[in-house]
Write a protein that holds these residues in place. Structure first.
Motif, PDB file in Angstrom:
ATOM      1  N   UNK A  18      48.873   8.519  29.215  1.00 39.97           N
ATOM      2  CA  UNK A  18      48.282   7.756  28.116  1.00 39.97           C
ATOM      3  C   UNK A  18      49.225   7.677  26.906  1.00 39.97           C
ATOM      4  N   UNK A  19      50.355   6.976  27.032  1.00 37.78           N
ATOM      5  CA  UNK A  19      51.314   6.901  25.910  1.00 37.78           C
ATOM      6  C   UNK A  19      50.650   6.450  24.612  1.00 37.78           C
ATOM      7  N   UNK A  20      50.898   7.198  23.547  1.00 30.60           N
ATOM      8  CA  UNK A  20      50.262   6.962  22.253  1.00 30.60           C
ATOM      9  C   UNK A  20      51.261   6.439  21.221  1.00 30.60           C
ATOM     10  N   UNK A  21      50.759   5.778  20.208  1.00 29.17           N
ATOM     11  CA  UNK A  21      51.584   5.235  19.133  1.00 29.17           C
ATOM     12  C   UNK A  21      52.389   6.355  18.476  1.00 29.17           C
ATOM     13  N   UNK A  22      53.688   6.140  18.393  1.00 27.58           N
ATOM     14  CA  UNK A  22      54.562   7.112  17.752  1.00 27.58           C
ATOM     15  C   UNK A  22      54.808   8.359  18.577  1.00 27.58           C
ATOM     16  N   UNK A  23      54.350   8.378  19.818  1.00 25.66           N
ATOM     17  CA  UNK A  23      54.489   9.569  20.656  1.00 25.66           C
ATOM     18  C   UNK A  23      55.901   9.760  21.187  1.00 25.66           C
ATOM     19  N   UNK A  24      56.203  11.000  21.544  1.00 21.47           N
ATOM     20  CA  UNK A  24      57.487  11.357  22.149  1.00 21.47           C
ATOM     21  C   UNK A  24      57.205  11.826  23.570  1.00 21.47           C
ATOM     22  N   UNK A  25      57.871  11.199  24.549  1.00 21.45           N
ATOM     23  CA  UNK A  25      57.622  11.487  25.956  1.00 21.45           C
ATOM     24  C   UNK A  25      58.942  11.828  26.653  1.00 21.45           C
ATOM     25  N   UNK A  26      58.834  12.642  27.705  1.00 23.31           N
ATOM     26  CA  UNK A  26      60.010  13.066  28.459  1.00 23.31           C
ATOM     27  C   UNK A  26      59.792  12.765  29.933  1.00 23.31           C
ATOM     28  N   UNK A  27      60.760  12.085  30.545  1.00 27.88           N
ATOM     29  CA  UNK A  27      60.788  11.920  31.996  1.00 27.88           C
ATOM     30  C   UNK A  27      61.875  12.863  32.501  1.00 27.88           C
ATOM     31  N   UNK A  48      59.054   7.208  21.445  1.00 28.62           N
ATOM     32  CA  UNK A  48      60.385   7.589  21.905  1.00 28.62           C
ATOM     33  C   UNK A  48      60.280   8.207  23.294  1.00 28.62           C
ATOM     34  N   UNK A  49      61.276   7.915  24.138  1.00 29.63           N
ATOM     35  CA  UNK A  49      61.317   8.434  25.496  1.00 29.63           C
ATOM     36  C   UNK A  49      62.652   9.125  25.745  1.00 29.63           C
ATOM     37  N   UNK A  50      62.604  10.370  26.241  1.00 30.29           N
ATOM     38  CA  UNK A  50      63.797  11.118  26.608  1.00 30.29           C
ATOM     39  C   UNK A  50      63.861  11.158  28.134  1.00 30.29           C
ATOM     40  N   UNK A  51      64.967  10.697  28.705  1.00 29.81           N
ATOM     41  CA  UNK A  51      65.125  10.632  30.158  1.00 29.81           C
ATOM     42  C   UNK A  51      66.197  11.609  30.618  1.00 29.81           C
ATOM     43  N   UNK A  52      65.843  12.478  31.556  1.00 28.43           N
ATOM     44  CA  UNK A  52      66.772  13.463  32.096  1.00 28.43           C
ATOM     45  C   UNK A  52      67.045  13.184  33.569  1.00 28.43           C
ATOM     46  N   UNK A  53      68.269  13.391  33.978  1.00 28.68           N
ATOM     47  CA  UNK A  53      68.615  13.376  35.402  1.00 28.68           C
ATOM     48  C   UNK A  53      70.010  13.974  35.543  1.00 28.68           C
ATOM     49  N   UNK A  60      73.158   5.796  35.584  1.00 26.66           N
ATOM     50  CA  UNK A  60      73.752   4.476  35.338  1.00 26.66           C
ATOM     51  C   UNK A  60      72.717   3.380  35.577  1.00 26.66           C
ATOM     52  N   UNK A  61      71.946   3.510  36.669  1.00 21.65           N
ATOM     53  CA  UNK A  61      70.898   2.522  36.964  1.00 21.65           C
ATOM     54  C   UNK A  61      69.795   2.577  35.920  1.00 21.65           C
ATOM     55  N   UNK A  62      69.441   3.789  35.504  1.00 21.56           N
ATOM     56  CA  UNK A  62      68.395   3.969  34.500  1.00 21.56           C
ATOM     57  C   UNK A  62      68.813   3.363  33.165  1.00 21.56           C
ATOM     58  N   UNK A  63      70.063   3.592  32.786  1.00 22.04           N
ATOM     59  CA  UNK A  63      70.571   3.050  31.511  1.00 22.04           C
ATOM     60  C   UNK A  63      70.490   1.525  31.505  1.00 22.04           C
ATOM     61  N   UNK A  64      70.858   0.913  32.617  1.00 23.85           N
ATOM     62  CA  UNK A  64      70.805  -0.553  32.713  1.00 23.85           C
ATOM     63  C   UNK A  64      69.357  -1.055  32.656  1.00 23.85           C
ATOM     64  N   UNK A  65      68.474  -0.365  33.359  1.00 19.27           N
ATOM     65  CA  UNK A  65      67.077  -0.810  33.431  1.00 19.27           C
ATOM     66  C   UNK A  65      66.362  -0.657  32.086  1.00 19.27           C
ATOM     67  N   UNK A  66      66.732   0.370  31.325  1.00 18.26           N
ATOM     68  CA  UNK A  66      66.056   0.647  30.061  1.00 18.26           C
ATOM     69  C   UNK A  66      66.764   0.062  28.849  1.00 18.26           C
ATOM     70  N   UNK A  67      67.838  -0.685  29.090  1.00 17.76           N
ATOM     71  CA  UNK A  67      68.601  -1.270  27.980  1.00 17.76           C
ATOM     72  C   UNK A  67      67.737  -2.097  27.025  1.00 17.76           C
ATOM     73  N   UNK A  68      66.741  -2.855  27.512  1.00 18.80           N
ATOM     74  CA  UNK A  68      65.927  -3.651  26.582  1.00 18.80           C
ATOM     75  C   UNK A  68      65.166  -2.820  25.542  1.00 18.80           C
ATOM     76  N   UNK A  69      65.006  -1.536  25.784  1.00 12.33           N
ATOM     77  CA  UNK A  69      64.247  -0.697  24.853  1.00 12.33           C
ATOM     78  C   UNK A  69      65.118  -0.066  23.772  1.00 12.33           C
ATOM     79  N   UNK A  70      66.421  -0.314  23.851  1.00  9.41           N
ATOM     80  CA  UNK A  70      67.332   0.102  22.794  1.00  9.41           C
ATOM     81  C   UNK A  70      67.296   1.584  22.498  1.00  9.41           C
ATOM     82  N   UNK A  71      67.316   1.923  21.209  1.00  7.72           N
ATOM     83  CA  UNK A  71      67.425   3.327  20.815  1.00  7.72           C
ATOM     84  C   UNK A  71      66.089   4.071  20.879  1.00  7.72           C
ATOM     85  N   UNK A  72      65.059   3.430  21.389  1.00  6.07           N
ATOM     86  CA  UNK A  72      63.795   4.145  21.632  1.00  6.07           C
ATOM     87  C   UNK A  72      63.928   5.081  22.828  1.00  6.07           C
TER      88      UNK A  72
END
Length: 312
Positions: A18-27, A48-53, A60-72
């Motif tokens: 349930x992503x919330x306004x202004x929330x910080x999430x980690x994958x 904001x979303x933090x992605x780990x792998x 590299x694939x994740x960076x390309x796929x998430x590029x539209x979300x910019x610095x979020x």
């Protein structure tokens, strides 16, 4: 090879977090960005979303796929066991949600050169992080018989572990076992014919899983990652974990049970003296399983289980 991975239980994960306004999430296991892209798209403004792998190809694939979300979105190469350290380095004290999709990805299985599959001839590799020192080759050709027997039993629940370990040692005395198909042949030859015929799966399945888990330290990382991330969850924050095999699921279930029970006093104590309180609440007593529709579209989802908790 183009990165390909079908996100399992995607809608169920999103509903749980349930992503919330202004929330910080980690994958914690971003992979090619399947779950991450859904979380990022569902995040209201200011989130904001933090992605780990630890797989460079996945990142590299994740960076390309998430590029539209910019610095979020922030991507970090690391083992998910280090999630608390990553949050420290980013100056993040509390998070609103965290996700794990454990195990090997479809891309890793399908890329024959990575050595994850015994169905294609490839060097013995199996590393999720291709910069890591330990490979399947170093395990198969370097571990003594006792150690091989242990990992085959502990991580593969392979009842023929002693026979297989002995067969591996005999085979490598003649020459090192060099490829996945050579290893699969040695394993198959060590299992009694009647037992092989009775199996629905390839005779090397359990042993291959065990070696992969040993190479990547998969099971050792689960509990520290769960505990580290859950400590950072804000009250009401959610954690969701997808597992694909019984050993993973057992660790997740036990870790959640400990965090949900709080008190660790012996049952015969009349009152609690440890003072420990429950940290989380289980959102589902039984794991959420893929729907019939998902199973029809993605057979690899058949063993998936989703467990979700909320921080108290």
């Amino acid at each position: 090879m183009e990165f390909h991975h079908v996100s399992v239980l995607a809608g169920e994960c999103l509903a749980a977090l349930e992503p919330q306004r202004g929330g910080i999430y980690v994958d914690c296991t971003a992979g090619g960005g399947g779950h991450s892209s859904l979380i990022a798209a569902a995040l209201p403004q200011g989130g904001r979303l933090i992605c780990l792998d630890r797989d460079d190809e996945a990142l590299a694939a994740c960076r390309q796929r998430l590029a539209p979300f910019g610095d979020r979105v922030t991507l970090v190469k690391t083992n998910y066991s280090a999630v608390a350290d990553v949050l420290d380095s980013l100056g993040i004290d509390g998070i609103d949600g965290v996700l794990w999709d454990l195990g090997v990805s479809s891309h890793q299985l399908d890329d024959a050169g990575r050595g994850f599959s015994y169905m294609a001839d490839a060097p013995l590799d199996m590393r999720m992080d291709q910069c890591a020192a330990k490979t399947a080759d170093s395990v198969v050709n370097g571990y003594d018989e006792t150690s091989l027997r242990r990992i085959l039993w502990d991580y593969g629940e392979e009842k023929f572990a002693p026979r297989i370990a002995a067969a591996i040692v005999r085979a490598r005395e003649e020459r090192p076992i060099a490829t996945t198909t050579e290893l699969a042949s040695v394993i198959a030859g060590a299992i009694p014919a009647a037992a092989s015929r009775a199996e629905a799966q390839h005779p090397a399945t359990r042993s291959s899983q065990a070696i992969r888990i040993e190479v990547n330290g998969e099971l050792d990382a689960i509990a520290p990652s769960l505990e580290g991330a859950i400590r950072r969850l804000k009250p009401g924050g959610r954690a969701a974990v997808i597992t694909f095999q019984s050993l993973e699921d057992r660790i997740v279930k036990q870790t959640f049970a400990q965090l949900a029970s709080g008190c660790t006093c012996p049952p015969d104590f009349p009152v609690c003296v440890c003072g420990k309180k429950p940290v989380i609440e289980l959102m589902n007593r039984k794991p959420i399983l893929p729907s019939e529709e998902e199973l029809a579209g993605n057979p690899r989802s058949r063993s998936a289980k989703l467990r979700c908790v909320m921080k108290l």
